[in-house]
Design a protein around this motif. Sequence first.
Motif, PDB file in Angstrom:
ATOM      1  N   CYS A   1       0.648  -1.479  -0.036  1.00 23.60           N
ATOM      2  CA  CYS A   1      -0.266   0.524  -0.195  1.00 23.60           C
ATOM      3  C   CYS A   1       0.880   1.395  -0.094  1.00 23.60           C
ATOM      4  O   CYS A   1       1.663   1.814   1.311  1.00 23.60           O
TER       5      CYS A   1
ATOM      6  N   CYS B   1      -6.732  -0.285  -4.385  1.00 27.99           N
ATOM      7  CA  CYS B   1      -5.865  -1.939  -3.829  1.00 27.99           C
ATOM      8  C   CYS B   1      -6.385  -3.253  -4.564  1.00 27.99           C
ATOM      9  O   CYS B   1      -5.233  -4.167  -4.528  1.00 27.99           O
TER      10      CYS B   1
ATOM     11  N   HIS C   1      -8.607  -1.938   6.060  1.00 30.00           N
ATOM     12  CA  HIS C   1      -8.204  -1.429   4.785  1.00 30.00           C
ATOM     13  C   HIS C   1      -7.863  -3.065   4.586  1.00 30.00           C
ATOM     14  O   HIS C   1      -8.143  -3.434   3.271  1.00 30.00           O
TER      15      HIS C   1
ATOM     16  N   GLU D   1      -9.864  -5.157   1.584  1.00 23.76           N
ATOM     17  CA  GLU D   1      -9.191  -6.176   0.560  1.00 23.76           C
ATOM     18  C   GLU D   1      -9.730  -7.329   0.005  1.00 23.76           C
ATOM     19  O   GLU D   1     -10.088  -7.742  -0.444  1.00 23.76           O
TER      20      GLU D   1
HETATM   21 ZN   LIG Z   1      -3.962  -0.123   0.545  1.00 20.73          ZN
END
Ligand SMILES: [Zn+2]
Length: 496
Positions: A32, A232, A257, A261
């Motif tokens: 990231c 992402c 996060h 994902e």
């Molecule tokens: Zn990310």
Amino acid sequence: MQEHNLHVYNTLTRTKEKFEPFSPPFVGMYVCGPTVYGDPHLGHARPYITFDVVSRYLRHLGYKVRYVRNITDVGHLVNDADEGEDKIGKKAKADQLEPMEIVQMYTNSFHDAMRALGNIPPSIEPSAAGHIPEQIKMVQEILDAGLAYESNGSVYFDVEKYAKTNDYGKLSGKVLEDLISSQEREGVRNLDGQSEKRSSLDFAIWKKANPEHIMRWESPWSDGFPGWHLECSVMSRKYLNFPFDIHGGGMDLQFPHHECEIAQGKAATGIDPVKYWMHNNMITLDGKKMGKSYGNGINLDQFFTGDHPLLKQAYSPMTVRFYILMAHYRSTLDFSNEALQSAQKAMQRLFNAISSLNDVKPSGSSTFNVQEWVNECYAVLDDDFNTAQLLALLFESVKVINQLKDGQTKLTEADLDLFKEKVNLFVFDILGLKDEEAQSGNQEEVDGLIKMLLKLRQDAKLSKDYATSDAIRDEIQALGFKILDGKDGSSWERQS
Ligand SMILES: [Zn+2]
């Protein structure tokens, strides 16, 4: 490809696993990247130095690494939540600039800082705003899978429905029931129709833009923008394909996060997107997390100039790199001037030793087992990239180099060559350190001039002109060099 015994700590399984990529010699690694709305700070140094060393070591082992690191230029909202202003849009308004001017300005300063820290640029550096069509497509895929719903022009991921057949929370160690009950305690679970979300656990994958929101794109649901977590998933899938080998980032990104994902990737494709999840630990100040959002962050530029009330002096980019590598990436690293100063001294000692290695002459036999030392260095790198232990072994090599200089230790020509090669490999190629001072001047010229001065000093001494010999010594030392008087004459090194 080199035989190896590399083991990587996988956050997903909480164990060290033997590193076996899906299709060797290729390795796909996604990390990231920064949200470019401010100057890069110490919190950026640690993950990107960590994964720089990971990619350097994998490449040394013979892997062909495709390292993808994104630039977040849209969708990251203030407070990391689903409501509020876009971080970049907010900064653009405050500074009366176009959002893309903000993005460009801080992408440039991020690149400058990364270069100064000695990080090799990633293979691909995609930006979220450059991948809007792909993000719209993935939103549609998740809707088609029945794991998202549209509400007033925004699209939300349905966490509870997903969790019925998937392990939501596995990566971050969160239990769905605990998340639900903690929200009930806080009284935010029953949204009473005031929110567009069915559950406060749900997260936006597409947000309808309110009228004052600058950054917006057309979509089947509304004029809006993608959710932060989505980019992402989309960019890692596009450039690495699911499933890929390594996903990296700071520990603070595990939830929500990275958990999001995994959920998005699985919902859209049915595939668990990542094999090894790697997370670096945080930098702390007096036991508290350090960073911009905690109000105690220090910009990298401020380290390089010393211009910050918490800093007692300037620290070179390489000192910052060395300081970060002195701890294993999964340990917390406490910020202090003392730690940075000792990193600076230690690094100079290491560089001095390495440059003096060129003066060592081989012997007929060896009294130090170079191969064993080399094996130990590989063993600690193979043990989840333990740079702290590698530096400890390199300091053992400094002792050996000093003993070689005064003849206490001997090495044959072959052993000496191997020793030089591997010391250079570990310090410069794998840890990515640079002897900036040696490179900044013409090392040979400096060396020649100081040797000449030392010779003049020696002549003055021999003719008992001690005033001159002392004056030469003082002048050399004032320039930042240390004179080492030995039985075979004098040599010099940079003051640490
Ligand atoms: Zn990310």
